[in-house]
Enzyme design. Structure first.
Site, PDB file in Angstrom:
ATOM      1  N   LYS A  60       3.647   1.286  -3.972  1.00 42.38           N
ATOM      2  CA  LYS A  60       3.144   0.494  -5.101  1.00 42.38           C
ATOM      3  C   LYS A  60       4.031   0.594  -6.338  1.00 42.38           C
ATOM      4  CE  LYS A  60      -1.689   0.529  -3.662  1.00 42.38           C
ATOM      5  NZ  LYS A  60      -3.081   0.797  -4.016  1.00 42.38           N
ATOM      6  N   THR A 115       0.850  -1.191   0.000  1.00 44.45           N
ATOM      7  CA  THR A 115       0.000   0.000   0.000  1.00 44.45           C
ATOM      8  C   THR A 115       0.889   1.247   0.000  1.00 44.45           C
ATOM      9  OG1 THR A 115      -1.910   1.039   1.036  1.00 44.45           O
ATOM     10  CG2 THR A 115      -0.380  -0.041   2.532  1.00 44.45           C
ATOM     11  N   GLY A 142     -15.618   3.269  -0.971  1.00 40.67           N
ATOM     12  CA  GLY A 142     -14.585   2.330  -1.407  1.00 40.67           C
ATOM     13  C   GLY A 142     -14.320   1.148  -0.484  1.00 40.67           C
ATOM     14  N   TYR A 189     -13.363   5.891   1.974  1.00 40.34           N
ATOM     15  CA  TYR A 189     -14.483   5.481   2.817  1.00 40.34           C
ATOM     16  C   TYR A 189     -14.206   6.002   4.218  1.00 40.34           C
ATOM     17  CZ  TYR A 189     -10.958   2.064   3.946  1.00 40.34           C
ATOM     18  OH  TYR A 189      -9.782   1.496   4.305  1.00 40.34           O
ATOM     19  N   MET A 216     -13.661   6.222  -3.966  1.00 40.79           N
ATOM     20  CA  MET A 216     -12.735   5.159  -3.544  1.00 40.79           C
ATOM     21  C   MET A 216     -12.384   5.282  -2.063  1.00 40.79           C
ATOM     22  SD  MET A 216     -10.016   4.434  -6.508  1.00 40.79           S
ATOM     23  CE  MET A 216     -10.489   4.189  -8.196  1.00 40.79           C
ATOM     24  N   ASP A 248      -6.336  -3.855  -7.662  1.00 40.14           N
ATOM     25  CA  ASP A 248      -7.211  -2.721  -7.318  1.00 40.14           C
ATOM     26  C   ASP A 248      -8.343  -2.537  -8.331  1.00 40.14           C
ATOM     27  OD1 ASP A 248      -6.011  -1.947  -4.937  1.00 40.14           O
ATOM     28  OD2 ASP A 248      -4.637  -0.551  -5.905  1.00 40.14           O
TER      29      ASP A 248
END
Ligand code: NDP
Length: 274
Positions: A64, A60, A238, A216, A214, A101
């Site tokens: 990435k 994460t 998301g 939340y 995306m 993803d």
């Protein structure tokens, strides 16, 4: 015991250990999954050391792209995404990079929310890593148009060019668009700062347009609250994408696809109780 981790920095907030523990219980898989704080200045050596014994890792923020460079081989979708969120040790000891993803978002939209994307006008807000990661699977659903709008328009233009062979994709600034669309996906990190991309309210057709953030949180994100006030047909966050990208990674590692519904319900319950 097969060992899996999620690498990030910071990592304390990660829900991945809980999600994968629930998946493992549900599918009776023997595995260990934990969160690892990777050093910002030496991710590659840290990840390589883990793979001496480890079987797989999720990756994460902010690693990435480094994971993309570290992988010995890449799946075609990771190659397109330019970023890796799932690393797997293969039988020959090499490490393969994948990106789940986009598949997670599309599955959350089409399976969980039952929103069909074929023939639809889609507006994607943002041109960062998350936006790039979802472009290929979104275009594979054959929307009638996909417009990428971004604060830095040049980045949207670059992405539109990179993916132009896969479907009808174009670039825009936030304020240039006025015609209603069928689906708006917020892939900016604006919500993190309590901000909203400055798009026109006329993009939302009350009772028709579906809006997806995306991000939340316990409360509605600023984008979801705005869309809700304007009468969007559906307002989605998301959390489902998070659960689905994890399920896709679990499937790659273990060959078993977990049922995300009870896990998502538990995540929602914990979020509400926070
Ligand atoms: P990046 O840093 O790569 O990109 C950020 C994007 O947001 C850029 O397009 C940037 O525009 C834009 N942006 C940032 N701040 C603002 C603002 N105040 N107003 C308008 N636009 C802004 O981030 P990611 O692409 O990795 O992540 C984006 C979001 O997606 C994050 O909120 C992340 O949490 C979420 N995400 C959720 C996942 C899930 O499973 N639910 C998975 C992956 C990501 P510019 O180019 O002009 O700087």
């Amino acid at each position: 015991m097969d060992r899996y981790v999620v690498f990030g920095n910071p990592i304390g907030h990660s829900k991945s250990p809980l999600i994968h523990r629930l998946f493992a219980e549900q599918t009776a898989q023997q595995l260990e999954y934990s969160a690892l704080l990777a050093p910002l200045d030496d991710f590659t050596a840290f990840a390589r050391a883990f793979f001496q014994l480890g079987r797989g890792a999720n990756v994460t923020v902010p690693f990435k792209e480094e994971a993309y460079r570290l992988a010995d081989s890449l799946t075609p979708r990771a190659q397109r995404a330019g970023a890796v969120n799932t690393l797997s040790k293969l039988a020959d000891g090499s490490v393969q990079g994948d990106n789940t993803d986009g598949a997670g978002l599309v599955r959350d939209l089409t399976v969980n929310a039952q929103v069909s994307l074929a023939g639809k006008r889609i507006l994607l807000l943002g041109a960062g890593g998350a936006a790039r990661g979802v472009l290929e699977p979104l275009l594979a659903e054959e929307p009638s148009s996909l417009v990428i709008a971004n604060r830095t328009v040049e980045k949207a233009e670059l992405l539109a060019e990179l993916f132009s062979d896969l479907g009808p994709v174009s670039a825009s600034g936030f304020t240039w668009l006025a015609e209603p669309v069928d689906l708006i996906i917020n892939a900016t990190s604006a919500s993190l700062a309590g901000d909203l991309p400055p798009i026109k309210a006329s993009l939302i057709q009350a009772g028709h347009t579906v809006c997806y953030d995306m991000m939340y949180g316990k409360e509605l994100t600023p984008f979801c609250a705005w869309a809700s006030e304007l009468g969007a047909a559906r307002v989605l966050d998301g959390l489902g994408m998070l659960a689905e990208q994890a399920a896709e990674a679990f499937f790659i590692w273990r060959g078993v696809r977990p049922d995300t519904a009870p896990v998502l319900a538990e995540l929602r319950r914990l979020l509400a109780a926070r």
